[in-house]
Scaffold this active site. Structure first.
Site, PDB file in Angstrom:
ATOM      1  CB  CYS A 150      -1.946   0.079   8.141  1.00 41.56           C
ATOM      2  SG  CYS A 150      -0.592   1.215   8.415  1.00 41.56           S
ATOM      3  CD  GLU A 195      -6.627  -3.540   7.897  1.00 39.21           C
ATOM      4  OE1 GLU A 195      -5.998  -4.494   7.968  1.00 39.21           O
ATOM      5  OE2 GLU A 195      -5.985  -2.402   7.572  1.00 39.21           O
ATOM      6  N   GLY A 229       2.532  -5.892   7.315  1.00 43.38           N
ATOM      7  CA  GLY A 229       1.574  -6.492   6.627  1.00 43.38           C
ATOM      8  C   GLY A 229       0.093  -7.179   7.259  1.00 43.38           C
ATOM      9  CB  SER A 230      -2.406  -9.244   6.112  1.00 38.01           C
ATOM     10  OG  SER A 230      -1.755 -10.373   6.022  1.00 38.01           O
ATOM     11  CG  ASN A 242      -0.400  -0.159   2.556  1.00 42.91           C
ATOM     12  OD1 ASN A 242       0.539  -0.702   2.706  1.00 42.91           O
ATOM     13  ND2 ASN A 242      -1.115   0.562   3.506  1.00 42.91           N
ATOM     14  CD  GLU A 253       5.107  -1.413  13.147  1.00 39.42           C
ATOM     15  OE1 GLU A 253       3.840  -0.889  13.072  1.00 39.42           O
ATOM     16  OE2 GLU A 253       5.969  -1.132  13.989  1.00 39.42           O
TER      17      GLU A 253
HETATM   18  P1  NAD Z   1       0.458  -9.295   2.995  1.00 38.03           P
HETATM   19  O1  NAD Z   1       0.227  -9.817   4.377  1.00 38.03           O
HETATM   20  O2  NAD Z   1      -0.679  -9.932   1.887  1.00 38.03           O
HETATM   21  O3  NAD Z   1       1.913  -9.020   2.534  1.00 38.03           O
HETATM   22  C1  NAD Z   1       3.071  -8.409   3.064  1.00 38.03           C
HETATM   23  C2  NAD Z   1       4.116  -9.190   2.677  1.00 38.03           C
HETATM   24  O4  NAD Z   1       3.871 -10.523   2.907  1.00 38.03           O
HETATM   25  C3  NAD Z   1       4.404  -9.115   1.205  1.00 38.03           C
HETATM   26  O5  NAD Z   1       5.649  -8.859   1.039  1.00 38.03           O
HETATM   27  C4  NAD Z   1       3.930 -10.469   0.860  1.00 38.03           C
HETATM   28  O6  NAD Z   1       4.879 -10.846  -0.307  1.00 38.03           O
HETATM   29  C5  NAD Z   1       4.454 -11.259   2.226  1.00 38.03           C
HETATM   30  N1  NAD Z   1       3.436 -12.519   1.923  1.00 38.03           N
HETATM   31  C6  NAD Z   1       2.142 -12.768   1.609  1.00 38.03           C
HETATM   32  N2  NAD Z   1       1.725 -13.804   1.677  1.00 38.03           N
HETATM   33  C7  NAD Z   1       2.631 -14.319   2.474  1.00 38.03           C
HETATM   34  C8  NAD Z   1       2.721 -16.012   2.770  1.00 38.03           C
HETATM   35  N3  NAD Z   1       1.820 -16.705   2.777  1.00 38.03           N
HETATM   36  N4  NAD Z   1       4.080 -16.291   3.396  1.00 38.03           N
HETATM   37  C9  NAD Z   1       4.831 -15.404   3.481  1.00 38.03           C
HETATM   38  N5  NAD Z   1       5.102 -14.033   3.270  1.00 38.03           N
HETATM   39  C10 NAD Z   1       3.733 -13.672   2.483  1.00 38.03           C
HETATM   40  O7  NAD Z   1      -0.087  -7.847   3.222  1.00 38.03           O
HETATM   41  P2  NAD Z   1      -0.467  -6.800   2.528  1.00 38.03           P
HETATM   42  O8  NAD Z   1      -1.951  -7.243   1.661  1.00 38.03           O
HETATM   43  O9  NAD Z   1       0.392  -6.308   1.414  1.00 38.03           O
HETATM   44  O10 NAD Z   1      -0.935  -5.472   3.112  1.00 38.03           O
HETATM   45  C11 NAD Z   1      -2.006  -4.956   3.945  1.00 38.03           C
HETATM   46  C12 NAD Z   1      -2.135  -5.245   5.111  1.00 38.03           C
HETATM   47  O11 NAD Z   1      -0.960  -4.798   5.912  1.00 38.03           O
HETATM   48  C13 NAD Z   1      -3.349  -4.421   5.937  1.00 38.03           C
HETATM   49  O12 NAD Z   1      -3.925  -5.520   6.903  1.00 38.03           O
HETATM   50  C14 NAD Z   1      -2.547  -3.317   6.503  1.00 38.03           C
HETATM   51  O13 NAD Z   1      -3.309  -2.959   7.809  1.00 38.03           O
HETATM   52  C15 NAD Z   1      -1.235  -3.991   6.966  1.00 38.03           C
HETATM   53  N6  NAD Z   1      -0.548  -2.868   6.982  1.00 38.03           N
HETATM   54  C16 NAD Z   1      -0.091  -2.421   8.225  1.00 38.03           C
HETATM   55  C17 NAD Z   1       0.945  -1.445   8.278  1.00 38.03           C
HETATM   56  C18 NAD Z   1       1.499  -0.895   9.757  1.00 38.03           C
HETATM   57  O14 NAD Z   1       2.416  -0.220   9.705  1.00 38.03           O
HETATM   58  N7  NAD Z   1       0.953  -1.615  10.969  1.00 38.03           N
HETATM   59  C19 NAD Z   1       1.383  -0.611   7.187  1.00 38.03           C
HETATM   60  C20 NAD Z   1       0.757  -1.114   6.071  1.00 38.03           C
HETATM   61  C21 NAD Z   1      -0.144  -2.085   5.801  1.00 38.03           C
END
Ligand code: NAD
Length: 457
Positions: free
Chosen positions: A246, A336, A190-191, A115, A212
Site C-alpha cells: 500500500c 492505484e 483494504g481498498s 498483500n 487503512e
Molecule cells: P479489498 O478491499 O478487496 O479486501 C479487503 C477486505 O475486504 C478483505 O478481507 C475482503 O474479504 C473484504 N471485502 C472485499 N470485498 C468486499 C465487499 N464487497 N464487502 C465487504 N467486504 C469485502 O482489498 P484488497 O484488494 O485485499 O487490498 C488492496 C488494497 O488495500 C489496496 O488499495 C491497498 O493500498 C490497500 N491496503 C492498504 C493498507 C494500509 O495500511 N493503508 C495496507 C494494505 C493494503
C-alpha cells in the site's frame, strides 16, 4: 448465520464479565499468541511462499518479525500505557486532581487484505488485545494457504469467545458479521472502494472506525537528490512483494535535469537485484491471482516500456517494469497500480509536479529524494498525505514510534505501538474533587456573583 450470532453474543458476554481488563490477562494472551506464532512460523513462511512467492527472509522482515516485535513492545509497555495519566487541573477545580483513564472499547472487528495477510491482521489484533478488547478477525479469502495457518495460530492460542477467527468471502460474510451485531470499533485495511462499504455499515450503528486504505503514493526525485542511493531504495521498495504494497511508490516524478541519469541507475539496479531473468529470482514475488494479473497487463497496454514488461500468466509473473511518462488521462495514472509497474514522469518545476499529485488527493505516503533540507520541508508542507520519508521509501512503517495511517481518501485513524493502544482504548477524562473546601460561589443563587465569576473562570 444463527451460529455466527450465537458466537458474537458469546464474545459480548465474555467481554461484559470484565475478564479482559486486567494487565495480567492481556499480557498472558499476548504471550500465548506469540508462542503460537513461533510454533507455526515455518508453516506460515511456507504458506506465504505458496500464496505470494515470499522468501522466508522477506516474511520475517515484513510479516512475522514485525508482529512479534509489536507483541514484545506491548508486553513491555502495558503497565505504563494502562496507568492513569495525571494532567493539570484548572483553577475552579483546585484542589481536585485530573487524570486520563484508558479503558477497553469492547468487541472490535478487524478486517484485513491479502498483500501482507498475516501482518495486517495480527498487528491490529495485538493492539486490540493490549487495550483489553475482544476481537473478531476477518482475514482475506484470496491468500488461502496463509488463511488456513492463521486460523490454526488463533484457535490454538485464544478462546473463540475471546477472539473469533471468521474466514470467508468478504462480500458474502461482511453483511452477516456487521448487520446484526454492534461492534465498539471496526478496524479495516483494504481498498478505498470496499472501505466505503464498511464505513457505511459501521455508520448505520454509529460504530467508530479506523480505515487503512490505499491510493497513489508519489515519489519525488529532485535535481538535488543522490541518484545512486535513490535508485537503490526506490527499486528495493517498489518491487518488494511485486509492488503489492500500500505504501510503495506508485509513480516517480523526476526533475527533467536528472531523469535520464536516474533511469539508467534504475535499470542497473533492477539487473543487480533480480538478475537478467527476475522470474528465477529468489527475491521476486508473484501477482496474487489472475484477476490482478490481467488488471496489471491492461494498465501496461499502450504504454512506453523502458525496462521489463515481460509476463507469464501461468506463473502469475510480471517483470519489474519501468514505464515512460504516461498521459495524465491513462488508467495507470488514475488508479492505484498495486503491482510491479513504475511510471517515470519528468517535471520542469515544482508547480508541474504538484499538479500531478493533486490529481489524486491525500496520498497514503509521500517520498522526497533530495539533499536540500529546505526543499524537503517545502514538499512536506505543500502536500496533504498520511506519512512519508525523506531520502527513502516505506521505512517509516517500521518505526512504531511513528503513527501509521492515511488521511481523506487514504484513510481515517492511525496505529502501531502506543498509537494502536490508543486507537483501541477509550480515554476517560476524570476529575477527582475534594469534599473540602466546599466553596459557595458555584451554588445558587448566582445573583450578584458575576464580577467574581468573571475573575475566576
Ligand atoms: P479489498 O478491499 O478487496 O479486501 C479487503 C477486505 O475486504 C478483505 O478481507 C475482503 O474479504 C473484504 N471485502 C472485499 N470485498 C468486499 C465487499 N464487497 N464487502 C465487504 N467486504 C469485502 O482489498 P484488497 O484488494 O485485499 O487490498 C488492496 C488494497 O488495500 C489496496 O488499495 C491497498 O493500498 C490497500 N491496503 C492498504 C493498507 C494500509 O495500511 N493503508 C495496507 C494494505 C493494503
Amino acid at each position: 448465520m444463527a451460529g455466527l450470532t450465537h458466537h458474537l453474543n458469546a464474545i459480548r458476554s465474555f467481554f461484559n464479565t470484565g475478564a479482559t481488563r486486567s494487565v495480567d490477562f492481556r499480557k498472558k494472551q499476548l504471550q500465548l499468541l506469540k508462542e503460537s506464532i513461533l510454533k507455526h512460523e515455518d508453516a506460515l513462511s511456507t504458506a506465504l511462499f505458496n500464496d505470494l512467492h515470499k522468501s522466508p527472509e522477506e516474511v520475517w522482515i515484513t510479516e512475522t518479525g514485525m508482529v512479534l516485535s509489536e507483541i514484545n513492545t506491548c508486553i513491555q509497555s502495558l503497565d505504563e500505557w494502562m496507568a492513569p495519566q495525571p494532567v493539570p487541573t484548572n483553577f475552579v477545580n483546585i484542589p481536585g486532581k485530573s487524570y486520563l483513564l484508558p479503558e477497553p472499547l469492547g468487541v472490535v472487528l478487524i478486517i484485513a487484505p491479502w498483500n501482507y495477510p498475516f501482518q495486517l491482521l495480527f498487528m491490529p489484533l495485538v493492539g486490540a488485545i493490549a487495550a483489553g478488547n475482544c476481537a473478531v478477525l476477518k482475514p482475506s479469502e484470496l491468500t488461502t494457504a496463509t488463511e488456513k495457518i492463521m486460523g490454526q495460530i488463533i484457535t490454538e492460542a485464544l478462546a473463540p469467545n475471546y477472539v473469533l477467527y471468521a474466514p470467508g468471502e468478504g462480500a458474502a460474510l461482511i453483511p452477516d458479521l456487521m448487520d446484526h451485531f454492534r461492534y465498539d470499533h471496526v478496524f479495516y485495511t483494504g481498498s478505498t472502494a470496499v472501505g466505503k462499504i464498511i464505513y457505511q455499515k459501521a455508520a448505520a450503528q454509529l460504530t467508530p472506525v479506523t480505515l487503512e486504505l490505499g491510493g497513489k503514493s508519489p515519489c519525488v526525485v529532485t535535481a538535488n537528490a543522490s541518484l545512486k542511493v535513490a535508485a537503490k531504495r526506490i527499486i528495493n521498495i517498489k518491487f518488494s512483494n511485486a509492488g503489492q504494497m500500500c505504501i510503495t511508490p506508485d509513480y516517480l516524478l523526476v526533475h527533467h535535469s536528472v531523469k535520464e541519469a536516474l533511469i539508467q541507475q534504475l535499470k542497473a539496479i533492477i539487473l543487480k537485484f533480480y538478475g537478467p531473468h527476475p522470474i528465477t529470482s529468489y527475491d521476486y514475488g508473484r501477482i496474487v491471482n489472475n484477476k490482478h494479473f490481467h488488471r496489471l497487463r491492461n494498465l501496461m497496454e499502450g504504454q512506453t516500456i523502458l525496462h521489463g514488461g515481460e509476463h507469464n500468466e501461468e506463473q502469475l509473473y510480471i517483470a519489474p517494469t519501468l514505464i515512460n511518462a504516461p498521459s495524465v488521462e491513462a488508467a495507470i495514472m488514475k488508479e492505484e497500480i498495486f503491482g510491479p509497474l513504475l511510471p517515470v514522469i519528468g517535471y520542469q518545476n515544482d508547480a508541474e509536479a504538484l499538479a500531478w499529485i493533486r490529481k489524486n488527493e491525500n496520498p497514503l505516503a509521500l517520498y522526497i529524494f533530495t539533499n536540500d533540507k529546505k526543499e524537503a520541508d517545502q514538499w512536506l508542507q505543500q502536500v496533504p498525505f498520511g506519512g512519508g520519508c525523506i531520502n527513502t521509501a516505506a521505512m517509516h512503517y517500521l518505526n512504531k514510534n511513528l503513527p501509521f495511517g492515511g488521511r481523506g481518501n487514504s484513510g481515517i485513524g492511525r496505529y502501531h505501538g502506543r498509537f494502536s493502544f490508543e486507537t483501541f482504548s477509550h480515554i476517560k477524562g476524570i476529575l477527582k474533587a475534594r469534599t473540602w473546601p466546599d466553596i459557595p460561589l458555584a451554588y445558587p443563587t448566582l445573583k450578584g456573583k458575576l464580577k467574581t465569576l468573571k475573575k475566576v473562570i
